[in-house]
Design an enzyme around this catalytic site. Sequence first.
Site, short mmCIF file in Angstrom:
data_model
loop_
_atom_site.label_atom_id
_atom_site.label_comp_id
_atom_site.label_asym_id
_atom_site.label_seq_id
_atom_site.Cartn_x
_atom_site.Cartn_y
_atom_site.Cartn_z
N CYS A 139 1.01 -1.21 -0.02
CA CYS A 139 -0.13 0.00 0.17
C CYS A 139 0.81 1.05 0.10
O CYS A 139 1.93 1.15 -0.59
CB CYS A 139 -1.06 -0.05 1.17
SG CYS A 139 -0.07 -0.02 2.89
N ARG A 140 0.66 2.43 0.77
CA ARG A 140 1.49 3.53 0.82
C ARG A 140 2.57 3.14 1.81
O ARG A 140 3.76 3.74 1.52
CB ARG A 140 0.60 4.55 1.12
CG ARG A 140 1.55 5.98 1.32
CD ARG A 140 0.76 7.02 1.93
NE ARG A 140 1.58 8.17 2.11
CZ ARG A 140 2.11 8.46 3.22
NH1 ARG A 140 1.75 7.86 4.21
NH2 ARG A 140 2.77 9.50 3.33
#
Length: 181
Positions: A139-140
């Site tokens: 994800c981030r």
Amino acid sequence: MQRISRSLFLAASSPLKAPGRIIVSSPVKRITPSTIRWNSSGANKPAETPQKQSKAPNPDWSAPVMTYEEIKARVRAPPPGTFVVDVRERDEVAQGAIPTAVNIPLSEFVEALRLPSPQFRDKYGFAKPARDSDIVFYCRSGKRSATAADSAKDNGFTNIKNYSGSWLDWVKRTQENDYNL
């Protein structure tokens, strides 16, 4: 009755021992407006709001973690039947993604795992991973990918990994290496 309760509260919370007041040695639980609800009887007695039960993460399991070097090797030569899954939302993916990654936003993730294969392919544009497929989530920053790994495990997927450095680590390291994959 309220005066006695208030007096007990004041006595318990006050460091001074005033004559004629009852000193309580046990801690007093403060009730705040966010933790109370009012009885429907019209009485001004607060009643505690029941707390929601949340599903606690399984402390005995966490997905194996992949490093930048392992992800980089997988991007250079992706083994057949493997997936790098980006669980960021579509607007985040529009800013950039790891090459060869596919996107299933975390907000749709559990629903996506339950879709029949033809509907999954129509919605996401790639074949639905088999339960024993080698899947790496990112994800981030690594938090949502850990959640996705837990959800995948809960839905019967067995070969799950988490790139905990995720997009922030990928960007930082590829810039340090002059974008040489």
